[in-house]
Design an enzyme around this catalytic site. Structure first.
Site, PDB file in Angstrom:
ATOM      1  N   HIS A 106       2.889   3.076  -8.598  1.00 28.76           N
ATOM      2  CA  HIS A 106       4.017   3.653  -9.345  1.00 28.76           C
ATOM      3  C   HIS A 106       4.839   4.371  -8.280  1.00 28.76           C
ATOM      4  O   HIS A 106       4.313   5.262  -7.605  1.00 28.76           O
ATOM      5  CB  HIS A 106       3.498   4.615 -10.423  1.00 28.76           C
TER       6      HIS A 106
ATOM      7  N   HIS B 241       6.583   6.493  -5.761  1.00 23.92           N
ATOM      8  CA  HIS B 241       6.507   7.943  -5.539  1.00 23.92           C
ATOM      9  C   HIS B 241       6.955   8.236  -4.122  1.00 23.92           C
ATOM     10  O   HIS B 241       6.680   7.475  -3.192  1.00 23.92           O
ATOM     11  CB  HIS B 241       5.091   8.478  -5.788  1.00 23.92           C
TER      12      HIS B 241
HETATM   13  P1  AMP Z   1       0.167   6.564  -1.606  1.00 27.83           P
HETATM   14  O1  AMP Z   1      -1.015   6.394  -0.698  1.00 27.83           O
HETATM   15  O2  AMP Z   1       1.471   6.613  -0.876  1.00 27.83           O
HETATM   16  O3  AMP Z   1       0.158   5.551  -2.740  1.00 27.83           O
HETATM   17  O4  AMP Z   1       0.002   8.005  -2.226  1.00 27.83           O
HETATM   18  C1  AMP Z   1      -0.711   8.275  -3.390  1.00 27.83           C
HETATM   19  C2  AMP Z   1      -0.892   9.759  -3.452  1.00 27.83           C
HETATM   20  O5  AMP Z   1      -1.208  10.133  -4.783  1.00 27.83           O
HETATM   21  C3  AMP Z   1      -2.020  10.279  -2.561  1.00 27.83           C
HETATM   22  O6  AMP Z   1      -1.485  11.219  -1.626  1.00 27.83           O
HETATM   23  C4  AMP Z   1      -2.987  10.931  -3.549  1.00 27.83           C
HETATM   24  O7  AMP Z   1      -3.586  12.092  -3.040  1.00 27.83           O
HETATM   25  C5  AMP Z   1      -2.079  11.218  -4.733  1.00 27.83           C
HETATM   26  N1  AMP Z   1      -2.723  11.279  -6.040  1.00 27.83           N
HETATM   27  C6  AMP Z   1      -3.542  10.368  -6.607  1.00 27.83           C
HETATM   28  N2  AMP Z   1      -3.904  10.752  -7.833  1.00 27.83           N
HETATM   29  C7  AMP Z   1      -3.293  11.934  -8.064  1.00 27.83           C
HETATM   30  C8  AMP Z   1      -3.266  12.841  -9.167  1.00 27.83           C
HETATM   31  N3  AMP Z   1      -3.946  12.607 -10.290  1.00 27.83           N
HETATM   32  N4  AMP Z   1      -2.528  13.971  -9.057  1.00 27.83           N
HETATM   33  C9  AMP Z   1      -1.848  14.227  -7.929  1.00 27.83           C
HETATM   34  N5  AMP Z   1      -1.817  13.402  -6.853  1.00 27.83           N
HETATM   35  C10 AMP Z   1      -2.535  12.275  -6.922  1.00 27.83           C
HETATM   36 ZN    ZN Z   2       3.471   3.983 -13.864  1.00 28.63          ZN
END
Ligand code: AMP
Ligand code: ZN
Length: 114
Positions: A98, A100
């Protein structure tokens, strides 16, 4: 989007430490911070990655960056500097499908990232 953790955060089904919210955008603290300030900024609408951004999403993407500068200012990193990055796909290490944007700050950041 069923099963998407960030859609569940956007809908309130899963809790998160929110730092910014508007009609189309949500920002919350990363659960595993890589810097003193580590915020994730997402469109509330499910977009899987940069590859899936469509022409109609242009305003939402703009709103994400307007949110980024407001968040940086409110969390006190605007002056010293910060980074806004998004990982797209396997080689970049995208783990949540998703869109981000990571907002990282509060320390000196290395470039290029690993
Ligand atoms: P990416 O590796 O760029 O896809 O980053 C995903 C990010 O989402 C990582 O830095 C995780 O620590 C973070 N993440 C995953 N699950 C959660 C959650 N429930 N709440 C906050 N951050 C999350
Ligand atoms: Zn989504």
């Amino acid at each position: 989007m069923e099963g998407c953790i960030f859609c569940k955060i956007a809908s309130g089904e899963i809790p998160a430490e929110k730092v910014f919210e508007s009609a189309n955008v949500l920002a919350f603290k990363d659960i595993n911070p890589g810097a003193p300030v580590h915020i994730l900024i997402i469109p509330k609408k499910h977009i899987a990655s940069v590859n899936d951004i469509e022409d109609q999403d242009v305003n939402i993407i703009g709103e994400i960056f307007i949110a980024a500068k407001k968040i940086a200012s409110s969390l006190g990193v605007a002056e010293d500097g910060y980074r806004v990055v998004t990982n797209c796909g396997e080689n970049a290490g995208q783990t949540v499908q998703h869109l981000h944007y990571h907002l990282l700050g509060g320390r000196s950041l290395k470039w290029p990232p690993g």
